[in-house]
Design an enzyme around this catalytic site. Structure first.
Site, mmCIF file in Angstrom:
data_model
loop_
_atom_site.group_PDB
_atom_site.id
_atom_site.type_symbol
_atom_site.label_atom_id
_atom_site.label_comp_id
_atom_site.label_asym_id
_atom_site.label_seq_id
_atom_site.Cartn_x
_atom_site.Cartn_y
_atom_site.Cartn_z
ATOM 1 C CB SER A 167 59.817 22.592 91.343
ATOM 2 O OG SER A 167 59.854 22.196 92.705
ATOM 3 C CE1 TYR B 89 56.787 22.177 87.241
ATOM 4 C CE2 TYR B 89 58.621 20.824 88.038
ATOM 5 C CZ TYR B 89 57.318 21.279 88.153
ATOM 6 O OH TYR B 89 56.528 20.830 89.181
ATOM 7 C CE LYS C 106 53.770 18.246 101.943
ATOM 8 N NZ LYS C 106 53.191 18.309 100.585
ATOM 9 C CE LYS D 214 55.553 13.963 96.781
ATOM 10 N NZ LYS D 214 54.241 14.576 96.641
ATOM 11 C CE LYS E 4 57.184 15.145 93.405
ATOM 12 N NZ LYS E 4 55.859 15.537 93.759
ATOM 13 N NE ARG F 241 56.551 20.842 99.763
ATOM 14 C CZ ARG F 241 57.279 20.167 100.643
ATOM 15 N NH1 ARG F 241 57.948 20.822 101.588
ATOM 16 N NH2 ARG F 241 57.343 18.858 100.596
#
Ligand code: PBG
Length: 328
Positions: free
Chosen positions: A275, A314, A218, A196, A249, A206
């Site tokens: 996203s 999505y 992060k 990730k 990801k 988010r």
């Protein structure tokens, strides 16, 4: 012209193109993310992710039913948590009456044949907006593990099929696996967010959860987008620690990583078409610059072609409906 090889011969009709097609998209290998909201009769569109909604549990059931009718039967769940319920240890994440655990129980009761994949990380419940416990601006690894395990256990108890640790703490797959086995949940699987990356493409997600970090970024736990060999290190550890699936990801910007894991590991590979990757297409479509169905199907196909068995997107619902109408 003297040409014994003419590749165009294999492209000359729809039937022939189908004969030689190497990769197929299937609705039953797609996973649709659902954002869950407390309350009833709620469907709040996510502005940066057009066509996707934060749903109350009753509405989520309707969506699941529609998906199941298109042979899309796997879902990954995320909670929208009110700011007042967040704290630095994400204690609300294992409160059995929280919207997430209620949703798992209710959905599984209504649709026993569906597959529920969860998310394990502190961020939706954390007042700091980080995936682990924050201390003096740093993220504590080992102190975070018991919280992740508690969250995972609560999800397993609620009836989840596959747990998805997305936090990137070291050792969490083994820690969660051991906790599950000790408590009698040896059948609950783990889909590890193995590689990730610290990506700029999580923004709309988010927004949807109001889960952006309150301070810092992060990068001390999610991977550096520049690194490829490091994904093998993460994958080896997850494999040894008992992961049932390895996930990459984002997907689209990391097709090389998907291919690498597919070539080096025997367990199934999942890829998360995140996203921002979806909203790029949606924005271009909104401007009339791309054709949505073609762009969406090509994108999903490329992720499969790279080597993913499972594609989380999505676009899953729209793609499943397209496949039902048009075949693969
Ligand atoms: C949180 C989590 C994130 C996503 C899935 N789980 C965001 C993050 O790490 O900040 C992103 C999904 C997406 O962008 O679609 N642990």
């Amino acid at each position: 012209m003297d040409m014994s090889r003419r590749p165009r011969r294999n492209r000359q009709s729809k039937a022939i193109r189908s004969l030689v097609r190497e990769t197929h998209l299937r609705a039953d290998q797609l996973v649709y993310p659902l954002f869950l909201l407390d309350g009833e009769d709620q469907a709040v569109e996510i502005p940066s992710l057009p066509g996707n909604y934060r749903l109350s549990i009753d509405k989520a059931k309707r969506t699941v039913e529609e998906c199941m009718n298109s042979n899309l039967q796997s879902f990954i769940l995320f909670p929208v948590i009110d700011e007042s319920l967040k704290d630095s240890y994400a204690t609300y994440s294992y409160d059995e009456n929280n919207v997430y655990l209620r949703a798992i129980r209710e959905l599984k009761t209504t649709f026993p044949e569906m597959c529920i994949i969860t998310d394990i990380a502190l961020d939706p419940y954390s007042s700091d907006g980080h995936d682990g416990v924050v201390k003096d601006g740093g993220i504590l690894n080992d102190e975070t593990l018991p919280i992740l395990a508690k969250m995972g256990l609560a999800q397993a108890e609620a009836g989840a099929d596959i747990l998805g640790p997305s936090d990137m703490m070291d050792g969490r797959v083994g820690f969660i696996r051991q906790t599950l086995d000790e408590k009698g949940f040896s059948s609950t699987a783990i889909m590890s967010y193995t590689a990730k990356y610290a990506s700029a493409f999580y923004g709309p997600f988010r927004d949807a959860l109001s889960s952006a970090p309150k301070g810092g970024d992060k990068k001390s736990y999610q991977m550096d987008p520049a690194n490829k060999r490091e994904a093998l290190v993460e994958a080896e550890l997850d494999d040894q620690e008992g992961a049932d699936y390895l996930m990459v990801k984002p997907a689209l910007l990391y097709l090389d990583i998907i291919q690498q894991l597919d070539q080096n590991f025997e367990i199934p590979i999942a890829a998360y078409n995140v996203s921002g990757e979806c909203s790029m297409v949606k924005a271009a479509v909104g401007n009339g610059w791309l054709t949505e169905e073609e762009a969406m199907m090509e994108m999903l196909l490329s992720i499969k072609r790279a080597g993913a068995n499972i594609v989380i997107s999505y676009f899953a619902k729209e793609a499943a409906e397209w496949l039902q109408k048009n075949g693969s």
